[in-house]
Scaffold this active site. Structure first.
Site, PDB file in Angstrom:
ATOM      1  N   ASP A 157       0.870  -1.160   0.000  1.00  0.00           N
ATOM      2  CA  ASP A 157       0.000   0.000   0.000  1.00  0.00           C
ATOM      3  C   ASP A 157       0.918   1.224   0.000  1.00  0.00           C
ATOM      4  OD1 ASP A 157      -2.397   1.560   0.321  1.00  0.00           O
ATOM      5  OD2 ASP A 157      -1.908   1.743   2.450  1.00  0.00           O
ATOM      6  N   ASP A 202       0.070   5.089   1.042  1.00  0.00           N
ATOM      7  CA  ASP A 202      -0.079   5.960   2.211  1.00  0.00           C
ATOM      8  C   ASP A 202      -0.191   5.135   3.489  1.00  0.00           C
ATOM      9  OD1 ASP A 202      -0.132   8.248   0.519  1.00  0.00           O
ATOM     10  OD2 ASP A 202      -2.253   7.873   0.106  1.00  0.00           O
ATOM     11  N   GLN A 247      -6.913   5.682  -4.307  1.00  0.00           N
ATOM     12  CA  GLN A 247      -6.668   7.126  -4.418  1.00  0.00           C
ATOM     13  C   GLN A 247      -7.976   7.847  -4.704  1.00  0.00           C
ATOM     14  OE1 GLN A 247      -3.867   8.955  -3.822  1.00  0.00           O
ATOM     15  NE2 GLN A 247      -2.919   7.071  -3.076  1.00  0.00           N
TER      16      GLN A 247
END
Length: 177
Positions: free
Chosen positions: A9, A11, A53
């Site tokens: 992943d 973030d 996102q």
């Protein structure tokens, strides 16, 4: 012959999650990520970034801004001798303001396995020999749904289950390569 991969992943795993990060000035790499990825590449793992996102769909930043930041991030890894095979991203969300990104339940949005399945198909990846690291249960669920055998919750609750393990730093993750 199938390959093995690391699915990361973005973030909260690659960079500190400050919420909808889209500028390099706000992109702070997590301690140990480069060392972990370097060792993974040396052991033959392909490295993929799989990232929801929704900020694109919500209109917080543009797809172009996301892609520019991704190119910059990939270059930061490349400058340390680490190749990122591909960045997969999902801009779709049920609350998207931009019409083309408004979807109630995209197969590519984690916890669904679409991004991982696409990488598996495009790169002939064996999910049983692969590793996923995410900072949310939705990341781990996407790995489980895609058949990834080794799923890790980074900085999550210090619990382990039959389906995933918790890790608190990348030195722990290196032991699982």
């Amino acid at each position: 012959m199938s390959r093995h991969a690391i699915f990361l992943d973005r973030d909260g795993v690659i960079n500190v999650d400050y919420g909808y990060v889209y500028k390099k000035e706000n992109f702070e790499f997590i301690d140990g990520i480069f060392d972990f990825c370097y060792k993974a590449r040396k052991r033959g793992y392909l490295i993929f970034v799989i990232t929801n996102q929704s900020g694109i769909g919500r209109g917080y930043f543009t797809e172009k801004q996301f892609l520019e930041l991704s190119d910059w991030m990939i270059n930061c890894f490349r400058n340390r001798g680490i190749k990122i095979a591909k960045v997969y991203y999902c801009p779709y969300h049920k609350d998207a303001k931009i019409k083309k990104f408004k979807k109630e339940n995209s197969f590519f949005r984690k916890p669904n396995p679409g991004m991982i399945n696409q990488a598996i198909k495009e790169y002939n990846i064996d999910p049983e020999k692969s590793i996923l690291i995410g900072d949310k249960i939705s990341d781990v669920i996407s790995g489980i749904k895609a058949g990834v055998k080794n799923n890790f919750l980074y900085q999550g609750e210090a619990t382990n289950s039959n389906e995933y393990k918790s890790i608190t730093n990348f030195k722990e993750a290196i032991k699982h390569l």
